[in-house]
Design a protein around this motif. Sequence first.
Motif, PDB file in Angstrom:
ATOM      1  N   LEU A 197     -24.066 -13.909 -14.086  1.00 12.10           N
ATOM      2  CA  LEU A 197     -25.198 -13.123 -14.294  1.00 12.10           C
ATOM      3  C   LEU A 197     -25.014 -11.725 -15.572  1.00 12.10           C
ATOM      4  O   LEU A 197     -25.636 -11.126 -16.608  1.00 12.10           O
ATOM      5  CB  LEU A 197     -25.828 -11.987 -13.202  1.00 12.10           C
ATOM      6  CG  LEU A 197     -26.610 -13.176 -11.834  1.00 12.10           C
ATOM      7  CD1 LEU A 197     -26.587 -12.057 -11.329  1.00 12.10           C
ATOM      8  CD2 LEU A 197     -27.700 -13.472 -12.559  1.00 12.10           C
ATOM      9  N   SER A 198     -23.886 -11.184 -15.540  1.00 14.24           N
ATOM     10  CA  SER A 198     -23.633 -10.612 -16.644  1.00 14.24           C
ATOM     11  C   SER A 198     -23.116 -10.792 -18.099  1.00 14.24           C
ATOM     12  O   SER A 198     -23.327 -10.388 -18.597  1.00 14.24           O
ATOM     13  CB  SER A 198     -22.535  -9.517 -15.860  1.00 14.24           C
ATOM     14  OG  SER A 198     -22.310  -8.726 -15.100  1.00 14.24           O
ATOM     15  N   ALA A 199     -22.580 -12.064 -18.065  1.00 10.03           N
ATOM     16  CA  ALA A 199     -22.571 -13.097 -19.046  1.00 10.03           C
ATOM     17  C   ALA A 199     -23.479 -13.393 -20.099  1.00 10.03           C
ATOM     18  O   ALA A 199     -23.602 -13.466 -21.272  1.00 10.03           O
ATOM     19  CB  ALA A 199     -21.359 -14.455 -18.311  1.00 10.03           C
ATOM     20  N   ASP A 211     -20.640 -15.854 -27.891  1.00  3.15           N
ATOM     21  CA  ASP A 211     -20.800 -15.673 -29.740  1.00  3.15           C
ATOM     22  C   ASP A 211     -20.224 -14.561 -29.993  1.00  3.15           C
ATOM     23  O   ASP A 211     -18.791 -14.097 -31.139  1.00  3.15           O
ATOM     24  CB  ASP A 211     -22.283 -14.916 -30.452  1.00  3.15           C
ATOM     25  CG  ASP A 211     -23.486 -15.998 -29.544  1.00  3.15           C
ATOM     26  OD1 ASP A 211     -22.847 -17.606 -29.798  1.00  3.15           O
ATOM     27  OD2 ASP A 211     -24.459 -15.808 -30.154  1.00  3.15           O
ATOM     28  N   ALA A 212     -19.473 -13.155 -29.023  1.00  2.00           N
ATOM     29  CA  ALA A 212     -18.877 -11.943 -29.798  1.00  2.00           C
ATOM     30  C   ALA A 212     -17.462 -12.466 -29.355  1.00  2.00           C
ATOM     31  O   ALA A 212     -16.344 -11.893 -29.921  1.00  2.00           O
ATOM     32  CB  ALA A 212     -19.334 -10.918 -28.253  1.00  2.00           C
ATOM     33  N   THR A 216     -10.063 -15.370 -28.476  1.00  2.00           N
ATOM     34  CA  THR A 216     -10.090 -16.447 -27.274  1.00  2.00           C
ATOM     35  C   THR A 216      -9.383 -17.704 -27.723  1.00  2.00           C
ATOM     36  O   THR A 216      -8.279 -17.916 -27.162  1.00  2.00           O
ATOM     37  CB  THR A 216     -11.227 -16.538 -26.753  1.00  2.00           C
ATOM     38  OG1 THR A 216     -12.572 -15.529 -26.549  1.00  2.00           O
ATOM     39  CG2 THR A 216     -11.682 -18.354 -25.910  1.00  2.00           C
ATOM     40  N   TYR A 217     -10.265 -18.097 -28.736  1.00  2.00           N
ATOM     41  CA  TYR A 217      -9.423 -19.675 -29.286  1.00  2.00           C
ATOM     42  C   TYR A 217      -7.650 -19.362 -29.503  1.00  2.00           C
ATOM     43  O   TYR A 217      -6.941 -20.279 -29.122  1.00  2.00           O
ATOM     44  CB  TYR A 217      -9.472 -19.766 -30.881  1.00  2.00           C
ATOM     45  CG  TYR A 217     -11.017 -20.462 -30.753  1.00  2.00           C
ATOM     46  CD1 TYR A 217     -11.857 -20.977 -29.739  1.00  2.00           C
ATOM     47  CD2 TYR A 217     -11.914 -20.058 -31.711  1.00  2.00           C
ATOM     48  CE1 TYR A 217     -12.827 -20.659 -29.950  1.00  2.00           C
ATOM     49  CE2 TYR A 217     -13.238 -20.265 -31.782  1.00  2.00           C
ATOM     50  CZ  TYR A 217     -13.546 -20.821 -30.623  1.00  2.00           C
ATOM     51  OH  TYR A 217     -14.985 -21.229 -30.393  1.00  2.00           O
ATOM     52  N   ALA A 231     -18.071 -13.015 -20.055  1.00  2.00           N
ATOM     53  CA  ALA A 231     -17.797 -14.382 -20.752  1.00  2.00           C
ATOM     54  C   ALA A 231     -16.667 -14.771 -20.726  1.00  2.00           C
ATOM     55  O   ALA A 231     -16.345 -15.999 -20.971  1.00  2.00           O
ATOM     56  CB  ALA A 231     -19.513 -14.211 -21.757  1.00  2.00           C
ATOM     57  N   PHE A 232     -15.719 -14.329 -21.573  1.00  2.38           N
ATOM     58  CA  PHE A 232     -14.280 -14.316 -21.270  1.00  2.38           C
ATOM     59  C   PHE A 232     -13.706 -14.402 -20.569  1.00  2.38           C
ATOM     60  O   PHE A 232     -13.162 -15.869 -19.985  1.00  2.38           O
ATOM     61  CB  PHE A 232     -13.791 -13.022 -21.717  1.00  2.38           C
ATOM     62  CG  PHE A 232     -12.233 -13.480 -22.537  1.00  2.38           C
ATOM     63  CD1 PHE A 232     -11.763 -13.548 -23.377  1.00  2.38           C
ATOM     64  CD2 PHE A 232     -11.390 -13.143 -21.219  1.00  2.38           C
ATOM     65  CE1 PHE A 232     -10.545 -14.380 -24.188  1.00  2.38           C
ATOM     66  CE2 PHE A 232      -9.868 -13.229 -21.544  1.00  2.38           C
ATOM     67  CZ  PHE A 232      -9.684 -13.965 -23.038  1.00  2.38           C
TER      68      PHE A 232
END
Length: 310
Positions: A38-40, A61-62, A69-70, A249-250
């Motif tokens: 939900l937070s993502a 996107d951030a 990340t990559y 998200a991460f």
Amino acid sequence: MAARTTLNSRRANRRYAADASLLFVAAAFVLPLAWVVLSALDPHAGLKVKLPDGVTLDNFDAVLKPDITYTPMLNSLILCGFATLLTVVCAALAAYPLSRFRSRLNRPFLLTIIFATSLPITAIMVPVYALFVQVNLIDTMQGTILFFTASQLPFAIWLMKNFMDGVPKELEEAAWTDGASSFQSLLRVVLPLMGPGIAVVTVFSFVAMWGNFFVPFMLLLSPEQMPASVSINDFFGNRGTVVYGQLAAFSIIYSTPVILLYVLVARRLGGGFALGGGGGGCAPPPPRLGARAKLEAGRPGGVGGGVAGG
């Protein structure tokens, strides 16, 4: 009659208490996962578990940037992938003599392995760090891979040995009769039949390495070599205040390789062993007892000789 009613009432109360306890434990696991998902998607995410104010992908996107990340994800895949491969290979080679040959040293060696699995990683990092400095392995990917492998080998050997014990030795003896060596029988008979066991060792090893923060944090110094398990720490202060939406998200992106690995090996995890050597197994059938029949046929007075003589 009253006693039976009282007994049934007690059983029902115990069942309700057990169900309530299980629901509490399930909630303890589900709530953190619900917060992450939900937070993502929430542009104003916080510490509370709540429905998003509005669904958005801005958090993804951030964080989908090379430095965030990559590169860390690629480093994690390199470290954990090669270390897992090396762990599985070394564990299979070490477990084979422990499973197939009897020795006075087998039990002490296995007890030593079990003891090694209980050692805290923090207790050995100081001498390991000093050793890596002396041999110029500090701040190198290969040095971290070697330490990952060494730290996972005790548990992997113990687990692999237990799976290998379930493969009947008669199948190897049939292969030896056909002229196969011990290494060939291990490669072509034993390992294909213990596919689920190899899958279990692979998943356990990869997951343990994937979530390891302390080892790469100590052995790797360059930011461009840091894996995702270390770079996730940057969301907790190095970038200012904690952005919970980006952190969530991460976390989802970081968990994806482990989930995919489990899905890929799920069939082998539940497939069981095909110890009969039949066509429905995990691998092509190993050499059968037909070789022994051929050997008997070639002997004087054997079945084949009697037919030929007739």
